[in-house]
Write a protein that holds these residues in place. Structure first.
Motif, PDB file in Angstrom:
ATOM      1  N   HIS A  43      49.072  34.904  25.393  1.00 12.72           N
ATOM      2  CA  HIS A  43      50.197  34.410  24.580  1.00 12.72           C
ATOM      3  C   HIS A  43      51.478  34.442  25.427  1.00 12.72           C
ATOM      4  O   HIS A  43      52.276  33.510  25.401  1.00 12.72           O
ATOM      5  CB  HIS A  43      50.328  35.297  23.334  1.00 12.72           C
ATOM      6  N   HIS A  55      50.895  28.828  22.857  1.00 12.25           N
ATOM      7  CA  HIS A  55      51.673  30.069  22.705  1.00 12.25           C
ATOM      8  C   HIS A  55      51.677  30.482  21.225  1.00 12.25           C
ATOM      9  O   HIS A  55      51.436  31.652  20.884  1.00 12.25           O
ATOM     10  CB  HIS A  55      53.098  29.809  23.220  1.00 12.25           C
ATOM     11  N   TYR A  62      46.537  36.982  18.043  1.00  9.19           N
ATOM     12  CA  TYR A  62      46.684  38.422  18.319  1.00  9.19           C
ATOM     13  C   TYR A  62      47.143  39.176  17.075  1.00  9.19           C
ATOM     14  O   TYR A  62      46.762  40.335  16.871  1.00  9.19           O
ATOM     15  CB  TYR A  62      47.523  38.706  19.581  1.00  9.19           C
TER      16      TYR A  62
HETATM   17 FE   LIG Z   1      55.486  36.422  20.832  1.00  7.70          FE
END
Ligand SMILES: [Fe+2]
Length: 163
Positions: A43, A55, A62
């Motif tokens: 990321h 991104h 995550y």
């Molecule tokens: Fe971030």
């Protein structure tokens, strides 16, 4: 009715079974932690024409992995045991290898994440189909099936970026 005198928060579980299941869950937690760190790394470090969408996408992944790890660690607490909570324990038990993020292309990053999700899927499937302890503990088994489902969804999304 055997309630083990309510020594643990789960009915009809003995110490040995709780400890054996914890070993599996903690090993899984260490690998989830490796995948979480890797996803966070990518990321931050992804580059290229798809930067913005990847991104954002990896940011969502995550966050989802963090929720999954939190749930997993809390399932260990529900068993009356202690989850791995230090970097030392996590790194000692993880099987998923780390790769330096800034040396990979965006597609290599996504493939690496995809492979790690597949490793975790295999681990969960093997555990719930071969370890008899899970048959006797449907609450824990159900949690793992839910976790497996999330990994399958995440793998599908990663693969869709690669096709
Ligand atoms: Fe971030």
């Amino acid at each position: 009715m055997n309630n083990n005198n309510f020594k643990r928060p789960i009915a009809n579980i003995d110490d040995a079974t709780a400890e054996q299941i914890t070993e599996v869950l903690n090993n899984l937690l260490a690998n989830e932690y490796a995948l979480f760190t890797k996803t966070l790394n990518y990321h931050w470090n992804v580059t290229g024409p798809r930067f913005h969408s990847l991104h954002k996408f990896l940011g969502e992944q995550y966050h989802e992995l963090l929720e999954m790890m939190d749930g997993l660690a809390e399932r260990v607490r529900v068993l009356g045991e202690v989850p791995h909570s230090t970097l030392k324990k996590m790194t000692k038990e993880m099987d998923i290898n780390e790769v330096t993020g800034n040396s990979l292309s965006s597609s290599e990053m996504l493939s690496d994440l995809f492979n790690s999700h597949m490793m975790i899927q295999s681990y969960i499937k093997t555990s719930i189909t071969t370890d008899k302890n899970f048959e006797k503990q449907p609450g824990i088994e159900d949690f793992l099936v839910g976790l497996l489902n999330k990994h399958e969804m995440m793998s599908w999304m990663l693969k869709s970026h690669l096709d």
